[in-house]
Design an enzyme around this catalytic site. Structure first.
Site: not given
Ligand code: MIC
Ligand code: SF4
Length: 643
Positions: A64-65, A119, A379, A535, A537
């Site tokens: 999905d990313h 995630d 975010r 996140s 990550r």
């Molecule tokens: C995000 O919302 O920052 C992400 C991208 O979903 C991350 C995961 C990632 O960095 O792959 C998260 O929230 O953990």
């Molecule tokens: Fe995707 Fe993270 Fe954004 Fe949710 S917050 S839509 S998991 S990138």
């Protein structure tokens, strides 16, 4: 003494430790999820553990990313994850099927179960009464292998909801109000439990919006009770059998209580560049806007989309505004198509995006220079949209849609009477984009397909007894993982290639950092409070590891990032006296002696600032297991040693 809902579920899953606030506990994990941007690493780590089949009740991998395929990298990663899943017993949600949290809520989440996901917004599952926690990929890999998951036994905050939301005031406004009161570090070490009469006025998707954004509080997770509304939702998903009623005991004891009268809430927005910088629509005023993005795991449910379509009906998106909409899942998109709401959106001029994270993670739709963008996401960290000076406001879908038409920030309450938006009695169910794994006896026939961008992940050496290293970077408070390891369309395709992605480490703060760190060979990073928020990550730990970072010394840490540092074998230390933060400058030589002994038996170490001739006391706020892991050089070495 009665129990909170959190305690009930944790107790049932407790395999190590005692339920004492602040102590480490180990819990059994029923379900796991991964997404593609963290998934490649998680599955490489799972493979390295040598467990043939996952031991959880259900593990699901989502794509999905990284869905923008502007080179071979993302497509190769999707193929790798798909083949690993097939072989090792994991369900594979193909690209196009939707955002992990939305799909998991619809198709797999079960009240009372534990879920960890690579995630940070995994707590979306709290909307149906799960203990759902965001974790690093390595922790998820261990849980898939049947290993215990460790957390600090949380404090439990009761959010008592009374009243009922006024027309056009949304679940998003509830969580923005909580963020305004508790801030982005207010939830660290806590679970946020929602109770009270107001709960039953909220649908499951609304509850999920609230628990999803609990991640922005830094909370371990958030949870709602499982009640008649939950049963109806599961029934409409053809999963009534998964329902159990769950709630806290009437005499449960909480560590803190927050009261929110839903009837008193007004439409809110989180202003740049932090989710807790919350103001009311009146306080901000009718600001001119450039862009509106509707979607993300926070606000992309069918209910959200139906409201948006209602507001857009018969209107045209303002000429100065670009509106994009990404429905959260194939189920949502399909149902919008079936009932005509999709046509309404298209007709109004919305740019329909695929069901994926998209603009939320900077995969397209970056705003114009200095552009003001209203987003229903969770975010709004600086630069995360892909435009460094973009001004991102987090708002409800109702406010987003109303503003897309007027071209200025608009109070949705000006829309007049609100019809009742109801969830369908039956959702359109078709799991044809979820590929089941092959039976165990056929697993040898499945070949795991690796592309050239997939490189092995770095593993730390065993801990030395002395670290003599320079400070390679000094940063301030609330540094996010988006600062440490930025995402976006350009960098995300390198998620399975640590040597390459490391070249962007801390790019938002200091572009010279990777070069400097490599030249120094080994180094220490210094930071302020709530370091590593955001996140899950683990790249924010693996890239520094690759660049030679041995320790991170800060005022305080965010939960998942601290766990990721330990998993990677990097020592997380905090200033015993926060004022000592001022006693270190970049490139100062720092020396830590007798490290092994300290890790074995002390809750602090002395960091000598050789350059300045001062001693700084640093706390080692670590469990015994974490200490052993650091001595071994991270989770993988530790697991191997134990085996
Ligand atoms: C995000 O919302 O920052 C992400 C991208 O979903 C991350 C995961 C990632 O960095 O792959 C998260 O929230 O953990
Ligand atoms: Fe995707 Fe993270 Fe954004 Fe949710 S917050 S839509 S998991 S990138």
């Amino acid at each position: 003494m009665g129990l909170t809902l959190t305690e009930k579920i944790l107790k049932e899953h407790l395999v190590e430790g005692e339920m004492i606030r602040g102590e480490e506990i180990g819990i059994r994990i029923d379900q796991t999820l991964t997404q593609d941007a963290t998934g490649t690493m998680a599955y490489l780590e799972f493979e390295a553990m040598g467990v043939p089949r996952v031991k959880t009740e259900r593990s699901v991998a989502y794509i999905d990313h990284n869905t923008l395929q502007s080179g071979f990298e993302n497509a190769d990663d999707h193929r790798f994850i798909g083949s690993v899943c097939k072989k090792h017993g994991i369900y594979f949600s193909r690209p196009g099927n939707g955002i992990c949290h939305q799909v998991h809520l619809e198709r797999f989440g079960i009240p009372g179960k534990t879920l960890i996901g690579s995630d940070s917004h995994t707590p979306t599952g709290g909307g149906i009464g799960m203990i759902a926690i965001g974790a690093g990929g390595m922790d998820v890999a261990v849980a898939m292998g049947g290993g215990t998951y460790y957390i600090t036994c949380p404090k439990i905050v009761k959010v008592e909801l009374t009243g009922k939301l006024s027309p056009w005031v949304a679940a998003k406004d509830v969580i923005l109000e909580v963020l305004k009161r508790l801030t982005v570090k207010g939830g660290v070490g806590k679970v946020i439990e929602y109770c009270g009469e107001g709960v039953k006025t909220l649908s499951v998707p609304e509850r999920a919006t609230i628990t999803n954004m609990g991640a922005e509080l830094g909370a371990t997770t958030s949870i709602f009770p499982s009640d008649e509304t939950t049963r109806q939702f599961l029934k409409a998903q053809g999963r009534e059998g998964d329902y159990t009623e769950l709630s806290a005991d009437a005499d449960a004891v909480y560590d803190e209580v927050v009261e929110i009268n839903l009837s008193e809430l007004v439409p809110l927005a989180a202003c740049p560049h932090s989710p807790d910088n919350v103001k009311s629509v009146d306080e901000i005023g009718p600001m001119k806007i450039d862009q509106v993005c509707i979607g993300s795991c926070t606000n992309s449910s069918l209910l959200d989309m139906l409201k948006v379509a209602y507001i857009l009906k018969g209107k045209t998106v303002h000429p100065d505004v670009s509106l994009s909409i990404a429905p959260g899942s194939k189920q949502v998109l399909n149902m919008l198509a079936e009932n005509g709401a999709l046509a309404t959106m298209i007709d109004a001029g919305a740019r329909i995006l695929e069901s994926a994270c998209g603009p939320c993670i900077g995969m397209g739709q970056s705003p114009n220079s200095g552009g003001i963008s209203l987003r229903t996401f969770n975010r709004n960290f600086e630069g995360r949209s892909g435009t460094k000076d973009g001004q991102i406001y987090l708002v409800s879908p109702e406010m987003a849609a109303a503003s897309a038409i007027t071209g200025v920030l608009t109070d949705p309450r000006t829309l007049g009477d609100m019809p009742e938006f109801k969830l369908p009695e039956v959702f359109t169910i078709n799991d044809n984009m979820i590929v089941p794994p092959v039976p165990e006896e056929e697993m040898d026939s499945v070949e795991v397909l690796r592309g050239p961008n997939i490189k092995p992940f770095p593993v730390s050496d065993a801990m030395p007894d002395e670290i003599d290293a320079k400070c390679s970077l000094k940063v301030g408070d609330n540094i996010t993982t988006d600062h440490i390891m930025p995402a976006g369309a350009k960098i995300l395709p390198l998620r399975s290639n640590i040597p390459k992605i490391s070249q962007y480490c801390f790019a938002v703060c200091d572009e010279e950092f990777p070069k400097r760190a490599l030249e120094l060979g080994k180094s220490i990073v210094v930071g302020g409070s709530n370091y590593g928020q955001g996140s899950s990550r683990e790249h924010a730990a693996l890239a520094p590891l690759y660049l030679g970072v041995k320790a991170v010394l800060v005022k305080s840490f965010a939960r998942i990032h601290m766990a990721n540092l330990i998993n990677a074998g990097i020592i997380p230390m905090t200033f015993a006296d926060e004022g000592d933060y001022d006693k270190i400058d970049m490139l100062d030589e720092l020396k830590i002696e007798n490290l092994i002994e300290s890790l074995k038996s002390s809750d602090s170490v002395i960091v000598k600032n050789v350059t300045k001739g001062v001693d700084i006391k640093a706390k080692l706020d670590l469990s015994e297991r974490q200490r052993a892991m650091l001595i071994a050089g991270g989770l993988l070495n530790y697991t191997r040693e134990k085996a």
